[in-house]
Design a protein around this motif. Structure first.
Motif, PDB file in Angstrom:
ATOM      1  N   GLN A 170       0.839  -1.190   0.000  1.00  0.00           N
ATOM      2  CA  GLN A 170       0.000   0.000   0.000  1.00  0.00           C
ATOM      3  C   GLN A 170       0.879   1.247   0.000  1.00  0.00           C
ATOM      4  N   CYS A 171       0.449   2.249  -0.728  1.00  0.00           N
ATOM      5  CA  CYS A 171       1.171   3.513  -0.818  1.00  0.00           C
ATOM      6  C   CYS A 171       0.854   4.398   0.397  1.00  0.00           C
ATOM      7  N   HIS A 172      -0.370   4.283   0.925  1.00  0.00           N
ATOM      8  CA  HIS A 172      -0.829   5.082   2.063  1.00  0.00           C
ATOM      9  C   HIS A 172      -1.558   4.187   3.057  1.00  0.00           C
ATOM     10  N   GLU A 173      -1.706   4.686   4.278  1.00  0.00           N
ATOM     11  CA  GLU A 173      -2.474   3.969   5.309  1.00  0.00           C
ATOM     12  C   GLU A 173      -3.978   4.192   5.122  1.00  0.00           C
ATOM     13  N   GLY A 174      -4.348   5.262   4.446  1.00  0.00           N
ATOM     14  CA  GLY A 174      -5.743   5.553   4.144  1.00  0.00           C
ATOM     15  C   GLY A 174      -5.924   5.644   2.640  1.00  0.00           C
ATOM     16  N   ALA A 175      -7.145   5.830   2.204  1.00  0.00           N
ATOM     17  CA  ALA A 175      -7.426   5.942   0.773  1.00  0.00           C
ATOM     18  C   ALA A 175      -6.634   7.089   0.165  1.00  0.00           C
ATOM     19  N   ILE A 176      -6.243   6.934  -1.076  1.00  0.00           N
ATOM     20  CA  ILE A 176      -5.547   8.006  -1.790  1.00  0.00           C
ATOM     21  C   ILE A 176      -6.605   8.968  -2.323  1.00  0.00           C
ATOM     22  N   LYS A 177      -6.452  10.243  -1.972  1.00  0.00           N
ATOM     23  CA  LYS A 177      -7.426  11.253  -2.377  1.00  0.00           C
ATOM     24  C   LYS A 177      -6.999  11.990  -3.638  1.00  0.00           C
ATOM     25  N   SER A 178      -5.691  12.075  -3.869  1.00  0.00           N
ATOM     26  CA  SER A 178      -5.225  12.837  -5.016  1.00  0.00           C
ATOM     27  C   SER A 178      -3.884  12.307  -5.508  1.00  0.00           C
ATOM     28  N   VAL A 179      -3.709  12.290  -6.834  1.00  0.00           N
ATOM     29  CA  VAL A 179      -2.426  11.959  -7.455  1.00  0.00           C
ATOM     30  C   VAL A 179      -2.100  13.061  -8.459  1.00  0.00           C
ATOM     31  N   VAL A 180      -0.827  13.397  -8.588  1.00  0.00           N
ATOM     32  CA  VAL A 180      -0.410  14.441  -9.515  1.00  0.00           C
ATOM     33  C   VAL A 180       1.009  14.150  -9.989  1.00  0.00           C
ATOM     34  N   TRP A 181       1.275  14.471 -11.245  1.00  0.00           N
ATOM     35  CA  TRP A 181       2.627  14.360 -11.793  1.00  0.00           C
ATOM     36  C   TRP A 181       3.345  15.683 -11.557  1.00  0.00           C
ATOM     37  N   ILE A 182       4.588  15.611 -11.100  1.00  0.00           N
ATOM     38  CA  ILE A 182       5.423  16.792 -10.954  1.00  0.00           C
ATOM     39  C   ILE A 182       6.314  16.924 -12.189  1.00  0.00           C
ATOM     40  N   SER A 183       6.772  15.794 -12.675  1.00  0.00           N
ATOM     41  CA  SER A 183       7.499  15.690 -13.939  1.00  0.00           C
ATOM     42  C   SER A 183       7.213  14.297 -14.483  1.00  0.00           C
ATOM     43  N   GLU A 184       7.819  13.937 -15.594  1.00  0.00           N
ATOM     44  CA  GLU A 184       7.554  12.619 -16.178  1.00  0.00           C
ATOM     45  C   GLU A 184       7.966  11.478 -15.249  1.00  0.00           C
ATOM     46  N   ASN A 185       8.915  11.698 -14.355  1.00  0.00           N
ATOM     47  CA  ASN A 185       9.414  10.637 -13.473  1.00  0.00           C
ATOM     48  C   ASN A 185       9.206  10.914 -11.996  1.00  0.00           C
ATOM     49  N   VAL A 186       8.432  11.919 -11.666  1.00  0.00           N
ATOM     50  CA  VAL A 186       8.174  12.250 -10.265  1.00  0.00           C
ATOM     51  C   VAL A 186       6.675  12.478 -10.093  1.00  0.00           C
ATOM     52  N   ALA A 187       6.113  11.825  -9.079  1.00  0.00           N
ATOM     53  CA  ALA A 187       4.689  11.963  -8.792  1.00  0.00           C
ATOM     54  C   ALA A 187       4.486  12.216  -7.309  1.00  0.00           C
ATOM     55  N   ALA A 188       3.343  12.788  -6.973  1.00  0.00           N
ATOM     56  CA  ALA A 188       2.984  13.014  -5.577  1.00  0.00           C
ATOM     57  C   ALA A 188       1.586  12.448  -5.343  1.00  0.00           C
ATOM     58  N   THR A 189       1.394  11.912  -4.143  1.00  0.00           N
ATOM     59  CA  THR A 189       0.091  11.387  -3.742  1.00  0.00           C
ATOM     60  C   THR A 189      -0.283  11.967  -2.387  1.00  0.00           C
ATOM     61  N   ALA A 190      -1.569  12.142  -2.163  1.00  0.00           N
ATOM     62  CA  ALA A 190      -2.080  12.599  -0.878  1.00  0.00           C
ATOM     63  C   ALA A 190      -3.164  11.630  -0.444  1.00  0.00           C
ATOM     64  N   GLY A 191      -3.146  11.272   0.853  1.00  0.00           N
ATOM     65  CA  GLY A 191      -4.090  10.277   1.330  1.00  0.00           C
ATOM     66  C   GLY A 191      -4.898  10.715   2.531  1.00  0.00           C
ATOM     67  N   ASP A 192      -5.931   9.914   2.834  1.00  0.00           N
ATOM     68  CA  ASP A 192      -6.748  10.134   4.019  1.00  0.00           C
ATOM     69  C   ASP A 192      -5.933  10.033   5.302  1.00  0.00           C
ATOM     70  N   ASP A 193      -4.755   9.420   5.224  1.00  0.00           N
ATOM     71  CA  ASP A 193      -3.891   9.282   6.392  1.00  0.00           C
ATOM     72  C   ASP A 193      -3.176  10.591   6.725  1.00  0.00           C
ATOM     73  N   GLY A 194      -3.405  11.650   5.935  1.00  0.00           N
ATOM     74  CA  GLY A 194      -2.782  12.941   6.181  1.00  0.00           C
ATOM     75  C   GLY A 194      -1.379  13.058   5.606  1.00  0.00           C
ATOM     76  N   ALA A 195      -0.923  12.028   4.923  1.00  0.00           N
ATOM     77  CA  ALA A 195       0.432  12.031   4.373  1.00  0.00           C
ATOM     78  C   ALA A 195       0.437  12.524   2.937  1.00  0.00           C
ATOM     79  N   LEU A 196       1.495  13.224   2.594  1.00  0.00           N
ATOM     80  CA  LEU A 196       1.778  13.632   1.229  1.00  0.00           C
ATOM     81  C   LEU A 196       3.091  12.967   0.860  1.00  0.00           C
TER      82      LEU A 196
END
Length: 90
Positions: free
Chosen positions: A53-79
């Motif tokens: 699992q990428c997060h302890e809670g559901a993933i609320k948002s995914v975004v690309w920063i560049s072609e090889n870098v991504a960010a995720t935000a979850g219900d667990d409060g983690a980015l």
């Protein structure tokens, strides 16, 4: 048209800057990377293997920063920001 397999609700989808990859995240707490050149291939997963699992809670948002870098935000409060150039298959 093509359907990409998920086992639960997808809450966020992002197309990479070059439109080569699709990043998804949702209720499964996993972030999948699909190669659009090979849509029937198995996806890669941010954070490791398919059962990781990428997060302890559901993933609320995914975004690309560049072609090889991504960010995720979850219900667990983690980015999480992940560089994964070695993960992506050609």
């Amino acid at each position: 048209m093509h359907s990409f397999p998920h086992n639960h609700i997808v809450r966020s989808v992002a197309l990479s800057p070059t439109a080569e990859h699709l990043l998804t995240g949702g209720q499964e707490k996993k972030a999948r990377i699909f190669n659009l050149a090979c849509p029937d291939a198995q996806p890669d997963f941010l954070g490791g293997e398919a059962n990781t699992q990428c997060h302890e809670g559901a993933i609320k948002s995914v975004v690309w920063i560049s072609e090889n870098v991504a960010a995720t935000a979850g219900d667990d409060g983690a980015l999480k920001c992940v560089s994964f150039s070695s993960v992506l298959r050609d």
